[in-house]
Structures are given as structure tokens and as C-alpha cells.
Design an enzyme around this catalytic site. Structure first.
Site, PDB file in Angstrom:
ATOM      1  N   GLU A  95      -8.717  -5.307   5.371  1.00  0.00           N
ATOM      2  CA  GLU A  95      -8.533  -4.975   3.954  1.00  0.00           C
ATOM      3  C   GLU A  95      -7.367  -5.738   3.344  1.00  0.00           C
ATOM      4  O   GLU A  95      -7.415  -6.153   2.194  1.00  0.00           O
ATOM      5  CB  GLU A  95      -8.299  -3.460   3.808  1.00  0.00           C
ATOM      6  CG  GLU A  95      -9.548  -2.661   4.082  1.00  0.00           C
ATOM      7  CD  GLU A  95      -9.295  -1.172   4.258  1.00  0.00           C
ATOM      8  OE1 GLU A  95      -9.013  -0.765   5.401  1.00  0.00           O
ATOM      9  OE2 GLU A  95      -9.366  -0.432   3.278  1.00  0.00           O
ATOM     10  N   ARG A 101     -11.495  15.405   8.391  1.00  0.00           N
ATOM     11  CA  ARG A 101     -12.297  15.867   7.245  1.00  0.00           C
ATOM     12  C   ARG A 101     -13.694  16.268   7.712  1.00  0.00           C
ATOM     13  O   ARG A 101     -14.284  15.608   8.576  1.00  0.00           O
ATOM     14  CB  ARG A 101     -12.434  14.778   6.179  1.00  0.00           C
ATOM     15  CG  ARG A 101     -11.138  14.402   5.505  1.00  0.00           C
ATOM     16  CD  ARG A 101     -11.411  13.534   4.271  1.00  0.00           C
ATOM     17  NE  ARG A 101     -10.209  12.882   3.807  1.00  0.00           N
ATOM     18  CZ  ARG A 101      -9.971  11.574   3.898  1.00  0.00           C
ATOM     19  NH1 ARG A 101     -10.880  10.770   4.428  1.00  0.00           N
ATOM     20  NH2 ARG A 101      -8.847  11.073   3.462  1.00  0.00           N
ATOM     21  N   ASN A 138       0.877  -1.169   0.000  1.00  0.00           N
ATOM     22  CA  ASN A 138       0.000   0.000   0.000  1.00  0.00           C
ATOM     23  C   ASN A 138       0.919   1.224   0.000  1.00  0.00           C
ATOM     24  O   ASN A 138       1.499   1.571   1.025  1.00  0.00           O
ATOM     25  CB  ASN A 138      -0.881  -0.042   1.254  1.00  0.00           C
ATOM     26  CG  ASN A 138      -1.816   1.140   1.338  1.00  0.00           C
ATOM     27  OD1 ASN A 138      -1.810   2.028   0.468  1.00  0.00           O
ATOM     28  ND2 ASN A 138      -2.622   1.169   2.374  1.00  0.00           N
ATOM     29  N   HIS A 181     -13.039   3.006   0.337  1.00  0.00           N
ATOM     30  CA  HIS A 181     -13.117   1.916   1.327  1.00  0.00           C
ATOM     31  C   HIS A 181     -13.795   0.665   0.761  1.00  0.00           C
ATOM     32  O   HIS A 181     -14.274  -0.187   1.515  1.00  0.00           O
ATOM     33  CB  HIS A 181     -13.921   2.342   2.588  1.00  0.00           C
ATOM     34  CG  HIS A 181     -13.278   3.416   3.402  1.00  0.00           C
ATOM     35  ND1 HIS A 181     -13.994   4.430   4.007  1.00  0.00           N
ATOM     36  CD2 HIS A 181     -11.988   3.644   3.718  1.00  0.00           C
ATOM     37  CE1 HIS A 181     -13.188   5.225   4.670  1.00  0.00           C
ATOM     38  NE2 HIS A 181     -11.955   4.763   4.508  1.00  0.00           N
ATOM     39  N   ARG A 220      -2.763  -2.164  -3.238  1.00  0.00           N
ATOM     40  CA  ARG A 220      -3.945  -1.337  -3.028  1.00  0.00           C
ATOM     41  C   ARG A 220      -3.860  -0.143  -3.976  1.00  0.00           C
ATOM     42  O   ARG A 220      -2.830   0.531  -4.036  1.00  0.00           O
ATOM     43  CB  ARG A 220      -3.975  -0.839  -1.595  1.00  0.00           C
ATOM     44  CG  ARG A 220      -5.132   0.107  -1.376  1.00  0.00           C
ATOM     45  CD  ARG A 220      -4.975   0.883  -0.097  1.00  0.00           C
ATOM     46  NE  ARG A 220      -6.090   1.803   0.011  1.00  0.00           N
ATOM     47  CZ  ARG A 220      -5.968   3.024   0.511  1.00  0.00           C
ATOM     48  NH1 ARG A 220      -4.811   3.478   0.926  1.00  0.00           N
ATOM     49  NH2 ARG A 220      -7.022   3.800   0.588  1.00  0.00           N
TER      50      ARG A 220
END
Ligand code: ADP
Length: 398
Positions: free
Chosen positions: A384, A239, A10, A178, A89
Site C-alpha cells: 500500500e 471483527r 499514515n 483497503h 493515507r
């Protein structure tokens, strides 16, 4: 243990996370995190069997240097020859990819094409893919896209109500994120509840530093809260999630801020951090709130209320709800957030089982609603990396 292990990579612009996994049982044999890439003091930290050590990357402080150091570490542990394939990823596959794919030159060109949709991430993924191809010669590489799972969203869910030509010319639409986590959690939820995924209307909340929620029905994604970028939707660590887009002209006129300053503020200084003035970390917010910190108390309430509102809208998207699923660092561990969210859902016939809610933590899945609830709320840990490993093994024929 299987003969062939999977390496999952990743890559960010200045970091590289790696994990060597046994695809059969999910065991993680080695992880690494390279930091400060492209700076002279880049370094990499390896973890295996509960032990940690660092190596300097200053001789080659980039993604290639990090992958070389990882190969050396794997050699030292006798793992290099057992790797069968590498899974990457990839943040955005735009509309090009609705599933993971074996990487070819054409796929590399496709990931390049999606750079405008993930300008910070996709170029970094490409650096990682090229480094892996050069250093682990001959091994298959697979791209696993965060956006792929959401490609089943119907047009009415992914279309912004702006002039349609902006979609046609620039691909301006909702893509979500996601997706790899949702796919894993949807499968695990069906397994945990002993149901066929196709028979479950699920609303899944992935609550980590970044947070989003998705509606899954007939086994596929119907809608999700993140949009063109991960900024839309829920309140997150830093965020804002949804705001009135007029915030841009308002702040430009009243606070003399530029577009990039406002974008930065909405992505990095808002959310739990911005409202509380204390922290982006949910644990710290919960502690602050318990100790009477007014900003933390407000941040918690705003976070929970937005999430509860979205559960309502995702229930519409799923055509009803059989399972409300909590996942991600906050969803898996914060009984307080879960309890507060469930307290909004009594009108839907969803009631918290307090003891069960307290028990579902530290990686334990569990149903956290009372037996007479009309839908089950469940805690399901996400993984994940394991989903990436599964896809990588499948597409590499391992
Ligand atoms: P990322 O999006 O970086 O993968 P994680 O899924 O690891 O994030 O989630 C990180 C968030 O989970 C942080 O806000 C952290 O405070 C929160 N978290 C972890 N454990 C707890 C806990 N016991 N109680 C409340 N929040 C927690």
C-alpha cells in the site's frame, strides 16, 4: 535512486507511521512508528538498514512532535532535502473522492466533511496533514483514500436495503476499505499474468488483521465485502464480519449490553479472537488448531468457510472469475488457509497445486492452482505504501 523521494504518512489517533520510499524501485530508506501520542510517555521508533532506535517525544507528545522528530532523523541521514512530496493515507473520502488528490484547503474541508464516516481516523489524518504542511514547508501533500477505488461500485452493490432517505440524508451506504491495496494488487496481478487488467475478472482477498474481498472486472471495482464501516463481511482478527443486525436488540434485552458495548465487542473481541478464545493472530490460531485447541479449530473453519462463501458471491459480482488473488499477511503467508479455501472451490473447476501453494510465501508471488483449473488462484504481495508513493509522485508532477 531518483533525486526525489516520497514520504508516506499514515496517522492514527495515537500513532503515526511513516516511510521514506524511492518511488522508482520501491526501496524503503527509513520507516518510523510513533506510539502513545497524546500521552506523556509518547515515543518514536526509527528503522533503517535493519537497525532500530527510539527517541522520546515527551517534550511534544503529539503528531506535530512526531513529524518534527522524523524531520530531524531525516536530516541526520541526509534524506530531508531529497523528499519531493508527502503522501497521506486517508481512511474515508466518502463519495467526494474517487481518486487520490493534491491537498488544498478545499480538500482539507472535504476530509473534514467525511469525519462522520471515519470518526477515529479522519481527524487523525488531518492532524498529520497539518503537521506535514507546517514542518515540511512548501512540499506538495497528496491524500490517498482507502475508499476511492470502490467508488465505481454500482448502485445495486453499494445500496443497503433500508429506507432510501437514510442514504440521501446521512450517506448511509457501503463504501468499502483497503482500496489502495486492491488497486496495487489488481495491477500487479495483471502484470504477473501478462494480461490487460481490463480483460481479467478478478476476485481479490486482502487478508490481514482486517480482512476484505473485492470483485474487480473491466479494471474497476464491482463490489467489496466491507460496508459503511470495516465491520461488514469476512471474519477478521477481532471483527465479527457479517452478523444479523438483530444481535443488537438481542444482546440489549438478554445480556443488558449497551450499543457501544456491543459495537466494541463486534469490533475488538470477535472474529478469530472471539471464536477461539485464544488469539486474533492467524499464526497462533493455526498453531493452536494443530495442537488440538478446539476453539482455534472452530475459528479456522469459520474464517475459511466465510471466505469461500464470499468468493462465490464476488464471482457473481465480477461476472465470472479468471483470477482468485490472495494478499495481505494471511493471504501471502498461510498455505493452510489458502489450501482450505481452495478445497471448497472444486465445483468451480479451481484446484490447488499443493507444491506450488507451499512455495508461494515470504513475499514470493505465484500461481497455486493446477494447469487444468478453469481459473488461476495466485498469491500477490500487496504494498500500500508504494501505491501511495506512486500516486503522490504522479499528482505532484515528480
Ligand atoms: P495488518 O492488517 O495489520 O496490515 P498484516 O497484513 O500484516 O496485517 O497481516 C497480519 C496477519 O497475518 C496476522 O493474523 C498474522 O498471524 C498473519 N500471518 C503472518 N504470517 C503468517 C504465516 N506464516 N502463517 C499464517 N498467518 C500469518
Amino acid at each position: 535512486m531518483t533525486q526525489k523521494l516520497i514520504l508516506v504518512l499514515n496517522c492514527g489517533s495515537s500513532s503515526l507511521k511513516g516511510a521514506v520510499l524511492d518511488n522508482d524501485n520501491g526501496d524503503v530508506l527509513l520507516t518510523c512508528l510513533a506510539e502513545k501520542l497524546n500521552l506523556p510517555d509518547a515515543f518514536i521508533t526509527f528503522k533503517a538498514n535493519g537497525e532500530k532506535h527510539q527517541a522520546d517525544l515527551s517534550a511534544e507528545p503529539n503528531h506535530t512532535g512526531a513529524v518534527k522528530a522524523l524531520l530531524e532523523e531525516m536530516k541526520a541521514r541526509g534524506l530531508d532535502s531529497k523528499i519531493g512530496a508527502i503522501g497521506h493515507r486517508v481512511v474515508s473520502g466518502g463519495e467526494l473522492y474517487s481518486d487520490s488528490i493534491l491537498i488544498t484547503d478545499e480538500v482539507i474541508a472535504g476530509i473534514e466533511k467525511c469525519i462522520p464516516l471515519a470518526p477515529l481516523h479522519n481527524p487523525a489524518h488531518l492532524l498529520g496533514i497539518r503537521a506535514a504542511q507546517n514542518i515540511f514547508k512548501g512540499l506538495p501533500n497528496v491524500a490517498v483514500f482507502d475508499t476511492a477505488f470502490h467508488q465505481t461500485m454500482p448502485e445495486h452493490a453499494f445500496t443497503y436495503a433500508v429506507p432510501h432517505e437514510l442514504y440521501e440524508k446521512y450517506g448511509l451506504r457501503r463504501y468499502g476499505a483497503h482500496g489502495t491495496s486492491y488497486r496495487f494488487v489488481a495491477d500487479e496481478t495483471a502484470r504477473f499474468l501478462s494480461k490487460d487488467k481490463k480483460d481479467l475478472r478478478m476476485v481479490i482477498a486482502h487478508l490481514g488483521n482486517g480482512a476484505s474481498i473485492a470483485a474487480v472486472a473491466n479494471g474497476v471495482c464491482q463490489d467489496t465485502s466491507m460496508g459503511l464501516t470495516p465491520l461488514e463481511g469476512l471474519v477478521m482478527g477481532t471483527r465479527s464480519g457479517d452478523v444479523d443486525p438483530s444481535i443488537f436488540s438481542f444482546l440489549a434485552e438478554n445480556a443488558n449490553m449497551t450499543i457501544s458495548q456491543i459495537t466494541d465487542m463486534l469490533n475488538k473481541k470477535s472474529g478469530l479472537l472471539g471464536v477461539s478464545g485464544l488469539s486474533n493472530d492467524c499464526r497462533a490460531i493455526e498453531e493452536g488448531a494443530a495442537n488440538g485447541h478446539k476453539g482455534a479449530q472452530l475459528a479456522l473453519e469459520v474464517f475459511v468457510y466465510r471466505l469461500a462463501k464470499y468468493i462465490g458471491s464476488m464471482t457473481v459480482a465480477a461476472g465470472g472469475i479468471d483470477a482468485l488473488v490472495f494478499s495481505g499477511g494471511i493471504g501471502e503467508n498461510s498455505e493452510l488457509i489458502r489450501s482450505k479455501v481452495l478445497s471448497y472451490l472444486g465445483f468451480m473447476g479451481i484446484y490447488e497445486d499443493h507444491e506450488a501453494n507451499l512455495a508461494a510465501r515470504f513475499g514470493n508471488p505465484g500461481v497455486i492452482t493446477t494447469a487444468d483449473s478453469r481459473a488461476k488462484a495466485v498469491v500477490i504481495p500487496t504494498n500500500e505504501e508504494l501505491m501511495i508513493a506512486h500516486d503522490t509522485a504522479r499528482l505532484s508532477g515528480l
